[in-house]
Design a protein around this motif. Structure first.
Motif, PDB file in Angstrom:
ATOM      1  N   ASP A  79      -1.109 -26.720  12.627  1.00 24.67           N
ATOM      2  CA  ASP A  79      -1.630 -25.172  12.946  1.00 24.67           C
ATOM      3  C   ASP A  79      -1.450 -23.744  14.399  1.00 24.67           C
ATOM      4  O   ASP A  79      -1.588 -23.086  14.333  1.00 24.67           O
ATOM      5  N   SER A  80      -1.025 -24.931  15.440  1.00 21.86           N
ATOM      6  CA  SER A  80       0.125 -24.748  16.587  1.00 21.86           C
ATOM      7  C   SER A  80       0.750 -24.774  17.812  1.00 21.86           C
ATOM      8  O   SER A  80       1.060 -25.640  17.023  1.00 21.86           O
ATOM      9  N   ALA A  81       1.688 -23.868  18.345  1.00 20.59           N
ATOM     10  CA  ALA A  81       2.473 -25.049  19.119  1.00 20.59           C
ATOM     11  C   ALA A  81       2.103 -23.832  20.230  1.00 20.59           C
ATOM     12  O   ALA A  81       2.043 -22.821  20.457  1.00 20.59           O
ATOM     13  N   THR A  82       3.347 -24.478  21.513  1.00 21.21           N
ATOM     14  CA  THR A  82       3.238 -23.562  22.647  1.00 21.21           C
ATOM     15  C   THR A  82       4.836 -24.393  22.435  1.00 21.21           C
ATOM     16  O   THR A  82       5.820 -24.988  22.842  1.00 21.21           O
ATOM     17  N   VAL A  83       5.802 -22.937  22.883  1.00 21.29           N
ATOM     18  CA  VAL A  83       7.334 -23.592  23.177  1.00 21.29           C
ATOM     19  C   VAL A  83       7.203 -22.468  24.055  1.00 21.29           C
ATOM     20  O   VAL A  83       7.598 -20.810  24.509  1.00 21.29           O
ATOM     21  N   VAL A  84       8.186 -22.653  24.547  1.00 25.78           N
ATOM     22  CA  VAL A  84       9.031 -22.179  26.499  1.00 25.78           C
ATOM     23  C   VAL A  84      11.040 -21.594  25.785  1.00 25.78           C
ATOM     24  O   VAL A  84      11.191 -22.792  24.924  1.00 25.78           O
ATOM     25  N   ILE A  85      10.845 -20.414  25.912  1.00 21.71           N
ATOM     26  CA  ILE A  85      11.968 -19.951  25.715  1.00 21.71           C
ATOM     27  C   ILE A  85      13.488 -19.348  26.602  1.00 21.71           C
ATOM     28  O   ILE A  85      11.945 -18.620  27.741  1.00 21.71           O
ATOM     29  N   ALA A  86      14.107 -19.583  27.346  1.00 21.60           N
ATOM     30  CA  ALA A  86      14.933 -18.546  28.360  1.00 21.60           C
ATOM     31  C   ALA A  86      15.842 -17.069  27.326  1.00 21.60           C
ATOM     32  O   ALA A  86      16.449 -17.716  26.659  1.00 21.60           O
TER      33      ALA A  86
ATOM     34  N   ASN B  59      15.967 -52.897  35.626  1.00 19.43           N
ATOM     35  CA  ASN B  59      13.992 -53.026  35.305  1.00 19.43           C
ATOM     36  C   ASN B  59      13.702 -52.700  33.983  1.00 19.43           C
ATOM     37  O   ASN B  59      12.732 -52.586  33.319  1.00 19.43           O
ATOM     38  N   GLY B  60      14.732 -52.554  32.810  1.00 19.12           N
ATOM     39  CA  GLY B  60      13.877 -51.866  31.564  1.00 19.12           C
ATOM     40  C   GLY B  60      15.511 -52.437  30.812  1.00 19.12           C
ATOM     41  O   GLY B  60      16.152 -52.552  30.601  1.00 19.12           O
ATOM     42  N   VAL B  61      15.031 -51.538  29.417  1.00 14.99           N
ATOM     43  CA  VAL B  61      16.256 -52.127  28.452  1.00 14.99           C
ATOM     44  C   VAL B  61      15.946 -50.259  27.654  1.00 14.99           C
ATOM     45  O   VAL B  61      15.129 -50.237  27.148  1.00 14.99           O
ATOM     46  N   VAL B  62      17.057 -49.721  27.552  1.00 19.51           N
ATOM     47  CA  VAL B  62      17.180 -48.471  26.719  1.00 19.51           C
ATOM     48  C   VAL B  62      17.150 -49.008  24.698  1.00 19.51           C
ATOM     49  O   VAL B  62      17.676 -49.940  24.466  1.00 19.51           O
ATOM     50  N   SER B  63      15.865 -48.001  24.358  1.00 17.23           N
ATOM     51  CA  SER B  63      15.282 -48.262  23.010  1.00 17.23           C
ATOM     52  C   SER B  63      15.921 -46.831  22.581  1.00 17.23           C
ATOM     53  O   SER B  63      15.179 -46.025  22.754  1.00 17.23           O
ATOM     54  N   ALA B  64      16.327 -47.312  21.025  1.00 19.53           N
ATOM     55  CA  ALA B  64      16.261 -46.156  20.246  1.00 19.53           C
ATOM     56  C   ALA B  64      15.038 -45.610  19.903  1.00 19.53           C
ATOM     57  O   ALA B  64      14.320 -46.532  19.144  1.00 19.53           O
ATOM     58  N   MET B  65      15.005 -44.022  19.528  1.00 19.80           N
ATOM     59  CA  MET B  65      13.766 -44.003  19.126  1.00 19.80           C
ATOM     60  C   MET B  65      13.352 -43.813  18.095  1.00 19.80           C
ATOM     61  O   MET B  65      15.042 -43.669  17.063  1.00 19.80           O
ATOM     62  N   GLU B  66      12.430 -44.035  17.334  1.00 14.85           N
ATOM     63  CA  GLU B  66      12.217 -43.243  15.513  1.00 14.85           C
ATOM     64  C   GLU B  66      12.708 -42.136  14.804  1.00 14.85           C
ATOM     65  O   GLU B  66      12.404 -41.161  16.143  1.00 14.85           O
ATOM     66  N   ALA B  67      12.908 -41.309  14.359  1.00 13.53           N
ATOM     67  CA  ALA B  67      13.236 -40.300  14.181  1.00 13.53           C
ATOM     68  C   ALA B  67      11.985 -39.865  13.333  1.00 13.53           C
ATOM     69  O   ALA B  67      10.946 -40.349  12.867  1.00 13.53           O
ATOM     70  N   ALA B  68      11.181 -38.564  13.517  1.00  8.54           N
ATOM     71  CA  ALA B  68      10.478 -38.065  13.350  1.00  8.54           C
ATOM     72  C   ALA B  68       9.489 -37.976  11.945  1.00  8.54           C
ATOM     73  O   ALA B  68      11.133 -37.677  11.479  1.00  8.54           O
ATOM     74  N   PRO B  69       9.321 -37.797  11.403  1.00  7.23           N
ATOM     75  CA  PRO B  69       8.353 -37.700   9.788  1.00  7.23           C
ATOM     76  C   PRO B  69       9.407 -36.159   9.675  1.00  7.23           C
ATOM     77  O   PRO B  69       9.326 -35.289  10.530  1.00  7.23           O
ATOM     78  N   GLU B  70      10.362 -36.740   8.675  1.00  8.49           N
ATOM     79  CA  GLU B  70      10.424 -34.602   7.465  1.00  8.49           C
ATOM     80  C   GLU B  70      10.305 -33.620   8.472  1.00  8.49           C
ATOM     81  O   GLU B  70      10.304 -32.267   8.123  1.00  8.49           O
ATOM     82  N   ALA B  71       8.507 -34.388   7.390  1.00 10.98           N
ATOM     83  CA  ALA B  71       7.393 -32.757   8.213  1.00 10.98           C
ATOM     84  C   ALA B  71       7.472 -32.503   9.293  1.00 10.98           C
ATOM     85  O   ALA B  71       7.560 -30.807   9.346  1.00 10.98           O
ATOM     86  N   GLU B  72       7.240 -33.183  10.165  1.00  8.44           N
ATOM     87  CA  GLU B  72       7.703 -32.810  11.762  1.00  8.44           C
ATOM     88  C   GLU B  72       8.561 -32.063  12.086  1.00  8.44           C
ATOM     89  O   GLU B  72       8.351 -30.991  12.761  1.00  8.44           O
ATOM     90  N   GLN B  73       9.543 -32.699  11.371  1.00  7.71           N
ATOM     91  CA  GLN B  73      10.680 -31.856  11.852  1.00  7.71           C
ATOM     92  C   GLN B  73      10.532 -30.083  11.336  1.00  7.71           C
ATOM     93  O   GLN B  73      11.403 -29.164  12.133  1.00  7.71           O
ATOM     94  N   VAL B  74      10.850 -30.029  10.335  1.00 12.22           N
ATOM     95  CA  VAL B  74      10.910 -28.573   9.508  1.00 12.22           C
ATOM     96  C   VAL B  74       9.496 -28.405  10.338  1.00 12.22           C
ATOM     97  O   VAL B  74       9.235 -27.291  11.043  1.00 12.22           O
ATOM     98  N   ARG B  75       8.591 -28.694  10.333  1.00  7.00           N
ATOM     99  CA  ARG B  75       7.448 -27.946  11.411  1.00  7.00           C
ATOM    100  C   ARG B  75       7.571 -26.993  12.370  1.00  7.00           C
ATOM    101  O   ARG B  75       7.741 -26.350  13.027  1.00  7.00           O
ATOM    102  N   THR B  76       8.182 -28.025  13.155  1.00  8.51           N
ATOM    103  CA  THR B  76       8.784 -28.179  14.641  1.00  8.51           C
ATOM    104  C   THR B  76       9.866 -26.810  14.354  1.00  8.51           C
ATOM    105  O   THR B  76       9.812 -25.977  15.935  1.00  8.51           O
ATOM    106  N   ALA B  77      11.265 -26.933  14.072  1.00 11.92           N
ATOM    107  CA  ALA B  77      11.338 -26.088  13.369  1.00 11.92           C
ATOM    108  C   ALA B  77      10.827 -24.615  13.218  1.00 11.92           C
ATOM    109  O   ALA B  77      11.852 -23.704  13.895  1.00 11.92           O
ATOM    110  N   ASP B  78      10.227 -24.361  12.310  1.00 13.44           N
ATOM    111  CA  ASP B  78       9.790 -23.194  11.664  1.00 13.44           C
ATOM    112  C   ASP B  78       8.966 -22.732  13.084  1.00 13.44           C
ATOM    113  O   ASP B  78       8.839 -21.646  13.266  1.00 13.44           O
ATOM    114  N   GLN B  79       8.338 -23.556  13.844  1.00 14.71           N
ATOM    115  CA  GLN B  79       7.532 -23.128  15.606  1.00 14.71           C
ATOM    116  C   GLN B  79       8.574 -22.609  16.251  1.00 14.71           C
ATOM    117  O   GLN B  79       8.294 -21.369  16.693  1.00 14.71           O
ATOM    118  N   ILE B  80       9.845 -23.136  16.943  1.00  9.89           N
ATOM    119  CA  ILE B  80      10.559 -22.371  17.229  1.00  9.89           C
ATOM    120  C   ILE B  80      11.056 -21.477  16.983  1.00  9.89           C
ATOM    121  O   ILE B  80      11.469 -20.405  17.863  1.00  9.89           O
TER     122      ILE B  80
END
Length: 199
Positions: free
Chosen positions: A151-158, A60-81
Motif C-alpha cells: 500500500d505504499s512506496a518510495t520512488v526516486v526520480i531524476a 571469496n564468493g560465487v555469483v548466484s542468480a536471483m529468483e524473479a519476484a512474483p508477478e504480482a510484486e512486479q506489476v505492483r512495482t511497475a504501477d508505483q514507478i
C-alpha cells in the motif's frame, strides 16, 4: 603526523592486497602499474546477457542468480514507478498560459499531506508563474524504487528540463532535478502523498 603515517601504511597495505588479489589472476588486465589495476577493478562493465556469470567462482564468493519476484510484486512495482513518474511530469511541466490546468493535473495525482500543501500554495504558484510568464519543462530520465509494499512506496526520480521566463529573456535554461516521492494506494489508485527535492 601520526595520521599521515597511518594513511601511508593503509595505502601500502591496500596496494599489496590489490596486487595479491588481482595481480596474479590469469584474467587480470595486463598492466604495469598499481593504478591501472585499480582502474580495471572499479570500471568493471556489465556483461552481456549471453555471458551470465551465475555459478562462476569469483574469489571469496560465487555469483548466484536471483529468483524473479512474483508477478504480482512486479506489476505492483511497475504501477508505483508509473504513478511517481506521472506526478513528476505533472509537477515539473508548467506553462503560464495553462497554469490552472497544470495545477489541477498535479492535484488529481496527489493525496494526504502533499495534496494539502500543494493546494494551499497553488494560488501563489499561479500568480508567480503568470507574473514571470514562465514555462518549465521536465522529462523523467530514470526512476527507481527505493522501498515498497502492498500500500505504499518510495520512488526516486531524476529529470532533465528547461525553464524560460522574463529573467532568462524567454530563452530556455537547462534544469535538472532529483525528486523523492512517496506514493500510497488510495481506492485502487497510486497517489503521491509526499514529494521532496533531493541531492
Amino acid at each position: 603526523m601520526a595520521a599521515v603515517v597511518v594513511c601511508a601504511l593503509t595505502v601500502t597495505a591496500l596496494a599489496w592486497l590489490m596486487d595479491e588479489t588481482y595481480g596474479n589472476r590469469s584474467d587480470a588486465a595486463d598492466t604495469d602499474g598499481f593504478f591501472d589495476r585499480i582502474g580495471s577493478v572499479v570500471t568493471i562493465e556489465r556483461q552481456s546477457e549471453g555471458s551470465a556469470r551465475a555459478g562462476e567462482d569469483v574469489g571469496n564468493g560465487v555469483v548466484s542468480a536471483m529468483e524473479a519476484a512474483p508477478e504480482a510484486e512486479q506489476v505492483r512495482t511497475a504501477d508505483q514507478i508509473e504513478a511517481a513518474t506521472k506526478m513528476a511530469n505533472a509537477f515539473l511541466n508548467l506553462d503560464h498560459d495553462e497554469i490552472e490546468a497544470n495545477i489541477e493535473a498535479v492535484k488529481a495525482l496527489a493525496t494526504g499531506p502533499f495534496l494539502k500543501q500543494y493546494t494551499a500554495a497553488a494560488a501563489d504558484l499561479a500568480k508567480l508563474v503568470r507574473r514571470a510568464e514562465a514555462t518549465q519543462t521536465g522529462e523523467v530520465e530514470w526512476a527507481g524504487l527505493v522501498a515498497g509494499d502492498e500500500d505504499s512506496a518510495t520512488v526516486v526520480i531524476a529529470t532533465n528540463g528547461t525553464v524560460a521566463n522574463k529573467e532568462t529573456d524567454f530563452e530556455p535554461v537547462a534544469r535538472t532535478y532529483r525528486l523523492q516521492l512517496e506514493v500510497a494506494l488510495v481506492d485502487g489508485q497510486w497517489l503521491t502523498r509526499d514529494l521532496q527535492y533531493v541531492r
